[in-house]
Design a protein around this motif. Structure first.
Motif, PDB file in Angstrom:
ATOM      1  N   GLN A 104       0.762  -1.165   0.013  1.00  0.00           N
ATOM      2  CA  GLN A 104       0.056  -0.010   0.030  1.00  0.00           C
ATOM      3  C   GLN A 104       0.901   1.213  -0.113  1.00  0.00           C
ATOM      4  OE1 GLN A 104       0.710  -1.705   2.817  1.00  0.00           O
ATOM      5  NE2 GLN A 104       0.408  -0.463   4.616  1.00  0.00           N
ATOM      6  N   ARG A 105       2.411   1.025   0.151  1.00  0.00           N
ATOM      7  CA  ARG A 105       2.892   2.299   0.224  1.00  0.00           C
ATOM      8  C   ARG A 105       3.108   3.061  -1.044  1.00  0.00           C
ATOM      9  NH1 ARG A 105       8.457  -0.262   2.492  1.00  0.00           N
ATOM     10  NH2 ARG A 105       7.946  -1.882   0.865  1.00  0.00           N
ATOM     11  N   GLY A 106       2.658   4.189  -1.101  1.00  0.00           N
ATOM     12  CA  GLY A 106       2.636   5.262  -2.092  1.00  0.00           C
ATOM     13  C   GLY A 106       1.264   5.211  -2.884  1.00  0.00           C
ATOM     14  N   ILE A 107       0.337   4.431  -2.437  1.00  0.00           N
ATOM     15  CA  ILE A 107      -1.044   4.486  -2.743  1.00  0.00           C
ATOM     16  C   ILE A 107      -2.060   4.980  -2.138  1.00  0.00           C
ATOM     17  CG2 ILE A 107      -2.958   2.805  -3.810  1.00  0.00           C
ATOM     18  CD1 ILE A 107      -0.732   0.912  -4.224  1.00  0.00           C
ATOM     19  N   ALA A 108      -2.548   6.269  -2.288  1.00  0.00           N
ATOM     20  CA  ALA A 108      -3.744   6.784  -1.728  1.00  0.00           C
ATOM     21  C   ALA A 108      -4.838   5.943  -1.625  1.00  0.00           C
ATOM     22  CB  ALA A 108      -3.842   8.136  -2.024  1.00  0.00           C
ATOM     23  N   ASP A 109      -5.571   5.980  -0.706  1.00  0.00           N
ATOM     24  CA  ASP A 109      -6.920   5.297  -0.674  1.00  0.00           C
ATOM     25  C   ASP A 109      -6.767   4.003  -1.234  1.00  0.00           C
ATOM     26  OD1 ASP A 109      -8.464   7.753  -0.131  1.00  0.00           O
ATOM     27  OD2 ASP A 109      -8.171   8.250  -2.402  1.00  0.00           O
ATOM     28  N   PHE A 110      -5.676   3.263  -0.282  1.00  0.00           N
ATOM     29  CA  PHE A 110      -5.370   2.002  -0.687  1.00  0.00           C
ATOM     30  C   PHE A 110      -6.653   0.863  -0.637  1.00  0.00           C
ATOM     31  CE2 PHE A 110      -3.812  -2.323   0.291  1.00  0.00           C
ATOM     32  CZ  PHE A 110      -3.051  -2.701  -0.702  1.00  0.00           C
ATOM     33  N   VAL A 111      -7.327   1.064   0.415  1.00  0.00           N
ATOM     34  CA  VAL A 111      -8.619   0.235   0.591  1.00  0.00           C
ATOM     35  C   VAL A 111      -9.595   0.187  -0.586  1.00  0.00           C
ATOM     36  CG1 VAL A 111     -10.581  -0.613   1.951  1.00  0.00           C
ATOM     37  CG2 VAL A 111      -8.418  -0.279   3.112  1.00  0.00           C
ATOM     38  N   PRO A 112      -9.939   1.341  -1.035  1.00  0.00           N
ATOM     39  CA  PRO A 112     -10.913   1.459  -2.274  1.00  0.00           C
ATOM     40  C   PRO A 112      -9.994   1.005  -3.525  1.00  0.00           C
ATOM     41  CG  PRO A 112     -11.146   3.465  -0.850  1.00  0.00           C
ATOM     42  CD  PRO A 112      -9.846   2.779  -0.284  1.00  0.00           C
ATOM     43  N   PHE A 113      -8.918   1.150  -3.605  1.00  0.00           N
ATOM     44  CA  PHE A 113      -8.146   0.817  -4.703  1.00  0.00           C
ATOM     45  C   PHE A 113      -7.990  -0.781  -4.671  1.00  0.00           C
ATOM     46  CE2 PHE A 113      -3.900  -0.733  -6.337  1.00  0.00           C
ATOM     47  CZ  PHE A 113      -3.455  -0.029  -7.397  1.00  0.00           C
ATOM     48  N   LEU A 114      -7.772  -1.254  -3.496  1.00  0.00           N
ATOM     49  CA  LEU A 114      -7.726  -2.797  -3.575  1.00  0.00           C
ATOM     50  C   LEU A 114      -9.041  -3.442  -3.836  1.00  0.00           C
ATOM     51  CD1 LEU A 114      -6.143  -5.407  -2.863  1.00  0.00           C
ATOM     52  CD2 LEU A 114      -6.854  -4.961  -0.443  1.00  0.00           C
ATOM     53  N   VAL A 115     -10.306  -2.960  -3.101  1.00  0.00           N
ATOM     54  CA  VAL A 115     -11.463  -3.545  -3.337  1.00  0.00           C
ATOM     55  C   VAL A 115     -12.106  -3.296  -4.667  1.00  0.00           C
ATOM     56  CG1 VAL A 115     -13.793  -3.501  -2.697  1.00  0.00           C
ATOM     57  CG2 VAL A 115     -12.167  -3.148  -0.813  1.00  0.00           C
ATOM     58  N   THR A 116     -11.755  -2.139  -5.268  1.00  0.00           N
ATOM     59  CA  THR A 116     -12.225  -2.135  -6.694  1.00  0.00           C
ATOM     60  C   THR A 116     -11.462  -2.972  -7.687  1.00  0.00           C
ATOM     61  OG1 THR A 116     -12.429   0.202  -6.319  1.00  0.00           O
ATOM     62  CG2 THR A 116     -12.203  -0.360  -8.749  1.00  0.00           C
ATOM     63  N   GLY A 117     -10.016  -3.286  -7.319  1.00  0.00           N
ATOM     64  CA  GLY A 117      -9.384  -4.271  -8.260  1.00  0.00           C
ATOM     65  C   GLY A 117      -9.892  -5.402  -8.205  1.00  0.00           C
ATOM     66  N   VAL A 118     -10.122  -6.136  -6.607  1.00  0.00           N
ATOM     67  CA  VAL A 118     -10.727  -7.404  -6.579  1.00  0.00           C
ATOM     68  C   VAL A 118     -12.080  -7.505  -7.340  1.00  0.00           C
ATOM     69  CG1 VAL A 118     -11.629  -9.070  -4.789  1.00  0.00           C
ATOM     70  CG2 VAL A 118      -9.307  -7.590  -4.523  1.00  0.00           C
ATOM     71  N   PHE A 119     -13.112  -6.837  -7.208  1.00  0.00           N
ATOM     72  CA  PHE A 119     -14.382  -6.906  -7.775  1.00  0.00           C
ATOM     73  C   PHE A 119     -14.171  -6.841  -9.065  1.00  0.00           C
ATOM     74  CE2 PHE A 119     -17.221  -5.268  -4.093  1.00  0.00           C
ATOM     75  CZ  PHE A 119     -16.539  -5.842  -3.249  1.00  0.00           C
ATOM     76  N   ILE A 120     -13.446  -5.928  -9.729  1.00  0.00           N
ATOM     77  CA  ILE A 120     -13.438  -5.963 -11.179  1.00  0.00           C
ATOM     78  C   ILE A 120     -12.777  -7.232 -11.729  1.00  0.00           C
ATOM     79  CG2 ILE A 120     -12.858  -4.597 -13.400  1.00  0.00           C
ATOM     80  CD1 ILE A 120     -15.005  -3.570 -11.638  1.00  0.00           C
ATOM     81  N   TRP A 121     -11.552  -7.702 -11.038  1.00  0.00           N
ATOM     82  CA  TRP A 121     -10.894  -9.007 -11.555  1.00  0.00           C
ATOM     83  C   TRP A 121     -11.872 -10.112 -11.385  1.00  0.00           C
ATOM     84  CZ3 TRP A 121      -7.513 -11.348 -14.388  1.00  0.00           C
ATOM     85  CH2 TRP A 121      -7.435 -12.517 -14.008  1.00  0.00           C
ATOM     86  N   THR A 122     -12.662 -10.255 -10.150  1.00  0.00           N
ATOM     87  CA  THR A 122     -13.592 -11.488 -10.029  1.00  0.00           C
ATOM     88  C   THR A 122     -14.555 -11.451 -11.125  1.00  0.00           C
ATOM     89  OG1 THR A 122     -13.145 -10.985  -7.674  1.00  0.00           O
ATOM     90  CG2 THR A 122     -15.062 -12.366  -8.406  1.00  0.00           C
ATOM     91  N   PHE A 123     -14.893 -10.386 -11.449  1.00  0.00           N
ATOM     92  CA  PHE A 123     -15.790 -10.260 -12.754  1.00  0.00           C
ATOM     93  C   PHE A 123     -15.253 -11.078 -13.965  1.00  0.00           C
ATOM     94  CE2 PHE A 123     -18.010  -7.622 -16.355  1.00  0.00           C
ATOM     95  CZ  PHE A 123     -18.902  -8.451 -16.582  1.00  0.00           C
ATOM     96  N   THR A 124     -14.214 -10.836 -14.330  1.00  0.00           N
ATOM     97  CA  THR A 124     -13.534 -11.471 -15.511  1.00  0.00           C
ATOM     98  C   THR A 124     -13.253 -12.821 -14.939  1.00  0.00           C
ATOM     99  OG1 THR A 124     -12.458  -9.616 -16.383  1.00  0.00           O
ATOM    100  CG2 THR A 124     -11.422 -11.530 -16.900  1.00  0.00           C
ATOM    101  N   GLN A 125     -12.630 -13.301 -13.763  1.00  0.00           N
ATOM    102  CA  GLN A 125     -12.235 -14.587 -13.501  1.00  0.00           C
ATOM    103  C   GLN A 125     -13.254 -15.442 -13.323  1.00  0.00           C
ATOM    104  OE1 GLN A 125      -9.375 -15.848  -9.956  1.00  0.00           O
ATOM    105  NE2 GLN A 125     -11.532 -15.440  -8.908  1.00  0.00           N
TER     106      GLN A 125
END
Length: 314
Positions: A104-125
């Protein structure tokens, strides 16, 4: 002295001519064509196939909704798991990558960043996993009813889109809870997800054909998808991991940013998260998103249609 008469050998009966049989076949073909009959199981032309698929659009929608409803019907919490499953995945990734590995170092709003990535990736997966088993896992339906087989992978992709929409409600609550303000840019999620849906559906149809021929591919897909996920910036920022200070070769960053999963994840992050700026997006990101959707959507559809008459046989 008797007179010997030379008698000619008996003339064999003339062989039955093939001409009447050929004429009969021609007449039958003309009769079938006149009454709109065709060979059973024959592959329709591409325009006819598209038309048949469009005619089954209500079946596709109903089938997707029914599968989504039945997915957690045996669980006590029922449809709550549609939101809880990706949230729990995000929590596990946060513990491992955010707390233990400090990505998370250097990433602002890491939790929204992470959750968005997980949700969108899960859609493709999930779309690709369901597409791989679309034919091989529904042979009873394929053999019992006549319908364009592409309806199955399309309906599974639609099911995953419906599930994503449930998850997006939880994502918006997370964004607001972590102080991300609503903005008009949130509307960009609509075209981004539409392009991702086309991409997912095209790849799902291609994998459905492969899975119908080689059912064991479904056992290999989790490993392929896990490898793809780790190269898609779901839990970390690709721009930070591939900068000059990281020691990674300079060509790795641009290659990873052309990854279609990265393109769609970053588009949604850009739309929803105020601190995710345009300079973190791949160059020409919308052109890439459209190109991947067209290549995968059209190519996957044609590839699937080419084997239409083989599904459910053998």
């Amino acid at each position: 002295m008797s007179q010997v008469l030379d008698t000619p050998p008996p003339t064999p009966a003339p062989a039955a001519s093939a001409a009447p049989a050929a004429a009969d076949e021609t007449d039958l073909a003309a009769l079938a064509a006149r009454h709109g009959l065709s060979v059973s199981g024959a592959r329709p032309s591409l325009p006819d196939y598209v038309r048949q698929l469009w005619d089954r659009r209500h079946f596709i929608g109903a089938f997707a909704t029914a599968k989504l409803t039945a997915q957690y019907s045996q669980a006590k919490l029922g449809q709550v798991w549609q939101v809880m499953t990706p949230l729990l995945n995000a929590a596990v990734y946060y513990l491992i990558f955010g707390v233990l590995l400090h990505t998370q170092r250097g990433i602002a709003d890491f939790v929204p960043f992470l959750v968005t990535g997980v949700f969108i990736w899960t859609f493709t997966q999930n779309s690709l996993m369901a597409g791989t088993r679309a034919i091989s896992g529904n042979l009873g339906l394929v053999r019992a009813l006549h319908f364009p087989r592409a309806a199955l992978p399309v309906s599974f992709s639609l099911q995953q889109l419906q599930q994503l929409l449930f998850s997006m409600g939880a994502l918006l609550v997370i964004l607001l809870g972590f102080g991300v303000p609503p903005a008009t840019s949130w509307l960009l999620v609509i075209p981004a997800l539409a392009l991702q849906f086309v991409f997912n559906t095209g790849v799902s149809m291609a994998m459905a054909r492969v899975g119908a021929k080689i059912p064991d591919i479904a056992q290999l897909m989790p490993f392929v998808l896990r490898t793809w996920m780790y190269g898609s910036g779901v839990m970390f920022s690709i721009s930070h991991m591939t900068d000059s200070a990281s020691g990674v070769p300079s060509w790795v960053g641009p290659v990873l940013q052309c990854n279609p999963a990265v393109v769609y994840i970053d588009l949604v992050r850009f739309a929803l998260i105020d601190s995710f700026h345009g300079d973190q997006l791949p160059p020409h990101v919308w052109a890439l998103a459209v190109a991947w959707a067209l290549v995968a959507g059209i190519g996957g559809f044609i590839y699937f249609w080419k084997a239409e008459e083989t599904y459910g046989r053998g």
